[in-house]
Design a protein around this motif. Structure first.
Motif, PDB file in Angstrom:
ATOM      1  N   GLN A  19      -8.128  -1.143   0.691  1.00  0.00           N
ATOM      2  CA  GLN A  19      -7.498  -0.025   1.384  1.00  0.00           C
ATOM      3  C   GLN A  19      -7.591  -0.253   2.891  1.00  0.00           C
ATOM      4  O   GLN A  19      -8.670  -0.397   3.444  1.00  0.00           O
TER       5      GLN A  19
ATOM      6  N   HIS B  37       0.824  -1.194   0.000  1.00  0.00           N
ATOM      7  CA  HIS B  37       0.000   0.000   0.000  1.00  0.00           C
ATOM      8  C   HIS B  37       0.866   1.255   0.000  1.00  0.00           C
ATOM      9  O   HIS B  37       1.793   1.399   0.785  1.00  0.00           O
TER      10      HIS B  37
ATOM     11  N   THR C 180      -5.101   3.965   6.395  1.00  0.00           N
ATOM     12  CA  THR C 180      -4.706   4.828   5.289  1.00  0.00           C
ATOM     13  C   THR C 180      -5.878   5.555   4.681  1.00  0.00           C
ATOM     14  O   THR C 180      -5.708   6.285   3.695  1.00  0.00           O
ATOM     15  N   LEU C 181      -7.083   5.356   5.236  1.00  0.00           N
ATOM     16  CA  LEU C 181      -8.260   6.025   4.692  1.00  0.00           C
ATOM     17  C   LEU C 181      -8.323   7.482   5.137  1.00  0.00           C
ATOM     18  O   LEU C 181      -7.870   7.817   6.218  1.00  0.00           O
TER      19      LEU C 181
END
Length: 304
Positions: free
Chosen positions: A299, A147, A303-304
């Motif tokens: 996701q 990611h 990391t949102l």
């Protein structure tokens, strides 16, 4: 009632994500099995069935890693372009390769897969330390393609290192399970020793998987509640549940079936149980890899 959009854009997006997850799973599985098969002869006796089957499986996994690596790169381009057509669009593919860290690393990994195939064509020793090193590098380099929103600095470097160890440990265990399946022939004096050696190595692999998995989850999951309240957390829980099933089967093999095979008696019954349980454990391992492929296309909450 399901209120998710069902329009053409949503369907295209779902197909792209399915292609990406499927390609990641197939590539991850090929790289994992390649490393585990290459490592097996270094710590376990090599029975006759494995001696005959191992070269073909090594060749097949190496070829599959290259093919699925190309498909995964095309699926990434499709995801960037927002549709399956982008997978063969030269401009989008060029942007995916040259404009992203993922693309540059992935192309280097494809070159490594080609090198492994060339190596298999020119040399085929039973214990190939060069193949072991290259296949391990191919597998652990997946950690460099994770990611993009992972924190940088020391924490990001530690996450990548933990991911690399996590990948190698998974390959050692799940790839070793395939080698064990290929090794199982008629019961011999080597069978209990083979199982004991594999179990001994497996303990270290499981410890590495658990330790690095906990550390990675600490970074990727924002809060404990996100495990149950987010799609990523729920899929991760499924992966943990499957891993626990593998652990139970491994303990059963080690402390129930292996001692029984070492004793005189009706070994054929225990041998059939061994073959069945190892096959089931390996199948569950493939499911773990499939879930990992899905997680790679999602996701994380942090990391949102």
């Amino acid at each position: 009632m399901d209120t998710a959009p069902r329009g053409p854009t949503s369907l295209r997006s779902n197909r792209v994500l399915a292609l990406l997850a499927g390609a990641r799973f197939a590539h991850f599985a090929a790289a994992t099995l390649l490393f585990g098969l290459a490592a097996f002869p270094f710590y376990a006796p090599e029975p006759q069935p494995l001696t005959l089957r191992l070269p073909r499986w090594l060749d097949g996994c190496a070829l599959l890693a290259l093919i699925t690596g190309v498909v995964a790169l095309m699926a990434t381009a499709a995801n960037m372009g927002g549709g399956l057509g982008s997978a063969v669009d030269p401009q989008v593919l060029s942007a995916a390769v040259t404009d992203t860290d993922f693309g540059r690393v992935w192309v280097a990994r494809l070159a490594l897969a080609v090198l492994i195939l060339v190596l298999r064509a020119v040399r085929r020793p039973a214990k190939d330390i060069l193949l072991l090193g290259l296949s391990g590098l191919l597998l652990m380099s997946i950690a460099l393609t994770g990611h993009g929103d992972i924190p940088g600095g020391v924490l990001g470097a530690l996450h990548q290192a933990a991911d690399a160890v996590h990948l190698l440990a998974a390959g050692w265990w799940i790839g070793g399970l395939l080698a064990l399946v290929l090794s199982i022939g008629p019961v011999t004096d080597q069978t209990p020793r083979l199982l004991q050696r594999f179990s001994g190595i497996g303990y270290w692999a499981v410890a590495a998987i658990v330790g690095t998995g906990v550390f990675k989850s600490f970074i990727l999951i924002a809060t404990p509640s996100a495990l149950a309240s987010t799609p990523y957390g729920q899929v991760l829980l499924l992966k943990v549940a499957l891993f626990m099933v593998m652990g139970v089967l491994a303990l059963s093999n080690r402390f129930w079936i292996t001692p029984a095979l070492a004793k005189p008696g009706d070994q054929h019954i225990w041998f059939r149980r061994l073959r069945a349980q190892v096959a089931v454990e390996f199948t569950v391992g493939l499911l773990v890899l499939a879930v990992a492929g899905v997680l790679g296309a999602m996701q994380p909450p942090a990391t949102l």
